[in-house]
Design a protein around this motif. Structure first.
Motif, PDB file in Angstrom:
ATOM      1  N   TYR A 117     -47.254-122.770  37.973  1.00 21.22           N
ATOM      2  CA  TYR A 117     -48.083-121.726  37.362  1.00 21.22           C
ATOM      3  C   TYR A 117     -47.326-121.065  36.219  1.00 21.22           C
ATOM      4  CZ  TYR A 117     -51.028-117.577  36.823  1.00 21.22           C
ATOM      5  OH  TYR A 117     -51.847-116.586  36.317  1.00 21.22           O
ATOM      6  N   VAL A 118     -47.983-120.964  35.068  1.00 20.43           N
ATOM      7  CA  VAL A 118     -47.404-120.314  33.893  1.00 20.43           C
ATOM      8  C   VAL A 118     -48.304-119.150  33.513  1.00 20.43           C
ATOM      9  CG1 VAL A 118     -46.720-120.570  31.487  1.00 20.43           C
ATOM     10  CG2 VAL A 118     -46.431-122.485  33.080  1.00 20.43           C
ATOM     11  N   ARG A 119     -47.750-117.971  33.443  1.00 17.76           N
ATOM     12  CA  ARG A 119     -48.559-116.796  33.170  1.00 17.76           C
ATOM     13  C   ARG A 119     -48.582-116.459  31.678  1.00 17.76           C
ATOM     14  NH1 ARG A 119     -48.294-110.407  33.502  1.00 17.76           N
ATOM     15  NH2 ARG A 119     -50.531-110.088  33.356  1.00 17.76           N
ATOM     16  N   PHE A 120     -49.777-116.152  31.149  1.00 17.21           N
ATOM     17  CA  PHE A 120     -49.910-115.571  29.820  1.00 17.21           C
ATOM     18  C   PHE A 120     -50.728-114.297  29.955  1.00 17.21           C
ATOM     19  CE2 PHE A 120     -53.791-118.044  30.215  1.00 17.21           C
ATOM     20  CZ  PHE A 120     -54.762-117.304  29.526  1.00 17.21           C
ATOM     21  N   VAL A 121     -50.520-113.352  29.075  1.00 13.46           N
ATOM     22  CA  VAL A 121     -51.240-112.084  29.134  1.00 13.46           C
ATOM     23  C   VAL A 121     -52.588-112.253  28.423  1.00 13.46           C
ATOM     24  CG1 VAL A 121     -51.201-109.642  28.516  1.00 13.46           C
ATOM     25  CG2 VAL A 121     -49.081-110.803  29.179  1.00 13.46           C
ATOM     26  N   ASN A 122     -53.653-111.761  29.036  1.00 19.44           N
ATOM     27  CA  ASN A 122     -54.990-111.926  28.460  1.00 19.44           C
ATOM     28  C   ASN A 122     -55.256-110.880  27.383  1.00 19.44           C
ATOM     29  OD1 ASN A 122     -57.609-112.887  28.061  1.00 19.44           O
ATOM     30  ND2 ASN A 122     -58.455-111.538  29.630  1.00 19.44           N
ATOM     31  N   ASP A 123     -54.486-110.953  26.310  1.00 21.30           N
ATOM     32  CA  ASP A 123     -54.734-110.138  25.124  1.00 21.30           C
ATOM     33  C   ASP A 123     -54.620-111.057  23.917  1.00 21.30           C
ATOM     34  OD1 ASP A 123     -52.005-110.579  24.827  1.00 21.30           O
ATOM     35  OD2 ASP A 123     -51.423-108.501  25.218  1.00 21.30           O
ATOM     36  N   ASP A 124     -54.697-110.504  22.721  1.00 20.01           N
ATOM     37  CA  ASP A 124     -54.671-111.343  21.519  1.00 20.01           C
ATOM     38  C   ASP A 124     -53.389-112.165  21.440  1.00 20.01           C
ATOM     39  OD1 ASP A 124     -57.150-110.438  20.795  1.00 20.01           O
ATOM     40  OD2 ASP A 124     -56.416-108.951  19.362  1.00 20.01           O
ATOM     41  N   GLY A 143     -60.370-106.074  28.380  1.00 25.78           N
ATOM     42  CA  GLY A 143     -61.291-106.375  29.454  1.00 25.78           C
ATOM     43  C   GLY A 143     -62.694-106.607  28.951  1.00 25.78           C
ATOM     44  N   PHE A 144     -63.104-105.908  27.856  1.00 28.51           N
ATOM     45  CA  PHE A 144     -64.443-106.070  27.310  1.00 28.51           C
ATOM     46  C   PHE A 144     -64.667-107.490  26.840  1.00 28.51           C
ATOM     47  CE2 PHE A 144     -66.937-106.018  23.335  1.00 28.51           C
ATOM     48  CZ  PHE A 144     -68.165-105.905  23.943  1.00 28.51           C
ATOM     49  N   ALA A 145     -63.648-108.022  26.161  1.00 26.07           N
ATOM     50  CA  ALA A 145     -63.804-109.396  25.701  1.00 26.07           C
ATOM     51  C   ALA A 145     -64.070-110.277  26.891  1.00 26.07           C
ATOM     52  CB  ALA A 145     -62.562-109.834  24.956  1.00 26.07           C
ATOM     53  N   LEU A 146     -63.481-109.803  27.938  1.00 25.95           N
ATOM     54  CA  LEU A 146     -63.719-110.530  29.197  1.00 25.95           C
ATOM     55  C   LEU A 146     -65.063-110.197  29.771  1.00 25.95           C
ATOM     56  CD1 LEU A 146     -63.996-109.524  32.239  1.00 25.95           C
ATOM     57  CD2 LEU A 146     -63.628-109.994  32.923  1.00 25.95           C
ATOM     58  N   PHE A 147     -65.142-108.921  30.245  1.00 26.79           N
ATOM     59  CA  PHE A 147     -66.140-108.553  31.227  1.00 26.79           C
ATOM     60  C   PHE A 147     -67.452-108.894  30.839  1.00 26.79           C
ATOM     61  CE2 PHE A 147     -67.929-105.965  33.661  1.00 26.79           C
ATOM     62  CZ  PHE A 147     -68.735-105.958  34.054  1.00 26.79           C
ATOM     63  N   MET A 148     -67.716-108.854  29.907  1.00 25.86           N
ATOM     64  CA  MET A 148     -69.126-109.107  29.883  1.00 25.86           C
ATOM     65  C   MET A 148     -69.287-110.467  30.262  1.00 25.86           C
ATOM     66  SD  MET A 148     -71.018-106.853  27.491  1.00 25.86           S
ATOM     67  CE  MET A 148     -72.269-106.502  28.251  1.00 25.86           C
ATOM     68  N   THR A 149     -66.882-108.167  30.965  1.00 27.22           N
ATOM     69  CA  THR A 149     -66.458-109.679  32.298  1.00 27.22           C
ATOM     70  C   THR A 149     -66.748-110.385  32.167  1.00 27.22           C
ATOM     71  OG1 THR A 149     -64.841-109.916  32.540  1.00 27.22           O
ATOM     72  CG2 THR A 149     -64.829-109.599  31.586  1.00 27.22           C
TER      73      THR A 149
END
Length: 445
Positions: free
Chosen positions: A81-88, A10-16
């Motif tokens: 819609y194709v889902r991927f997980v938001n991790d490495d 989430g950090f890679a994201l959040f700064m969201t």
């Protein structure tokens, strides 16, 4: 938010979280993209155009309903819609699909550094080829933060705020108002007054330690640097943030010690809805828990306050998160114009089913009242709606961290050392700057 590994993603994201595609702000022209196909205009058969949209949100949490709604309205352009997980691993899957010509017409970016990497690799279309949508006007000032070389390569579609959730019943019992603007000292005072033998004053994951720091520094530059190009982390605001959080853990005992949280891996959102924490520093993703009254019954009202500034009198503080969920078009798509039509529809009206999961649309033309109604459907009486609307749909200045992932990862170890009392707040600030400077120098070579 269930574990530390999840929060680091989430950090890679959040700064969201900034939608920019202005008409299109950066590069003009109304020419059609090379290889693009207008919906229904150049088809050579009765078969509909087929598009794929890759995103990280589970399909059952809104995306499938979104594409179903579009497909009903547009029989000549069908979206999958194709889902991927938001991790490495998930982002690697998406990047591999982009370079190997797998069917990816559109995809959602959740992190600026990955977005920029995809642009440099030639995997994101310059949206300046379209001239029928003014991104800056639609999305506001924060949209421009997603420009690269003054061009938009994706359209941000939601506000990704970080803010503080509060147990309003506990506030009322202590005679404390819902904060509309506060600093870390008041934040600490609230947590100390709200704690009890069985209730933490505050629950938050390690990601949110960075929020007041980054919110204070981003006015200096998007790269968190001083005028001379060196890191700005070694400053009094950083030191104060680290010290306040340390005092909350070890002096006030209003916040679970960092090492204990790492070891026990508590589900912080569940702690909050169970009444085991009076405040929770989080994002709109907690709606999945607070709205789930059947699985997590609660009798108290939930209120919201903005993220605390370091000092309450700061006038240039930027709230972390900004605009996010940035949808890009793959330049290899044979149906670029059809994809662009879908993205515009999604941003201005189509993402309504995503609101139930707490995603706040950023387009000024989005029917906000409908989004709010859906967001709180059936649980309206369990929220302090005035404070929720003020924070989530207000005009707080939003920012976007462009911190590279390597620096963010390496700095996390420093936060760990500060909050396990291996480093003082002063030494921690110096170490944050040292790591940042090292990577700034490496990137300039």
């Amino acid at each position: 938010m269930r574990n530390r590994k999840w929060m680091m993603a989430g950090f890679a994201l959040f700064m969201t979280v900034p939608l920019a595609l202005a008409g299109c702000g950066g590069s003009g022209g109304g020419k059609q993209a090379e290889g693009a196909t207008s919906p229904g205009a150049t088809k050579t058969s009765s078969e509909p155009i087929k598009l794929t949209l890759w995103g990280a949100v589970p399909s059952e949490n809104g995306p499938q309903e979104v594409v179903d709604n579009w497909n009903k309205q547009n029989p000549d352009v069908q979206v999958e819609y194709v889902r991927f997980v938001n991790d490495d691993a998930g982002n690697l899957k998406l990047d591999t699909a982009l370079i190997s010509n797998q069917p990816v017409d559109m995809y959602v970016n959740y992190d600026f550094s990955l977005y920029e990497k995809r642009i440099k690799a030639g995997n994101a279309l310059d949206l300046g080829i379209f001239s029928d949508y003014n991104v800056d006007d639609k999305m506001g000032e924060g949209a421009a933060l997603w420009k690269v070389d003054d061009k938009y390569y994706g359209l941000p579609t939601q506000k990704g705020l970080s803010f503080v959730w509060l147990n309003k019943d506990m506030l009322d019992a202590k005679g404390l108002p819902v904060p509309m603007d506060w600093g870390l000292e008041e934040f600490r005072d609230y947590a100390a007054k709200l704690k009890s033998d069985k209730v933490w004053g505050l629950a938050q994951s390690d990601y949110y330690f960075t929020v007041p720091i980054n919110g204070s520094l981003q006015k200096q530059s998007l790269q968190l640097t001083k005028d001379d190009g060196t890191s700005a982390f070694d400053n009094p605001l950083t030191v104060k943030t680290l010290q306040v959080y340390s005092d909350m853990m070890f002096t006030d005992k209003s916040l679970m010690p960092h090492t204990e949280q790492i070891t026990s891996k508590p589900a912080l959102d569940q702690m909050f809805v169970k009444g085991e924490a009076a405040m929770l520093f989080s994002t709109n993703q907690i709606f999945r828990t607070t709205n789930n009254i059947a699985e997590f019954p609660r009798s108290f009202k939930v209120a919201a306050a903005p993220a605390p500034k370091v000092n309450k009198d700061q006038t240039d503080y930027i709230n972390a998160g900004g605009l996010g969920d940035v949808i890009s078009i793959n330049p290899s798509s044979k149906h670029q114009e059809a994809a662009w039509k879908f993205i515009q529809w999604y941003a201005d009206e189509g993402m309504l089913p995503m609101a139930a999961g707490g995603r706040v649309p950023s387009s000024k033309d989005f029917p906000v009242d409908e989004a709010v109604a859906l967001m709180f459907k059936g649980v309206e009486d369990t929220y302090d709606l005035d404070s929720i609307k003020r924070v989530m749909f207000g005009d707080l200045p939003l920012g976007l961290s462009r911190m590279d992932r390597k620096t963010g990862s390496e700095q996390q170890a420093i936060y760990d050392n500060v909050f396990s009392r291996k480093l003082t707040a002063e030494d921690g600030a110096k170490e944050l700057a040292r790591v940042h400077n090292k990577n700034l120098q490496a990137s300039s070579k």
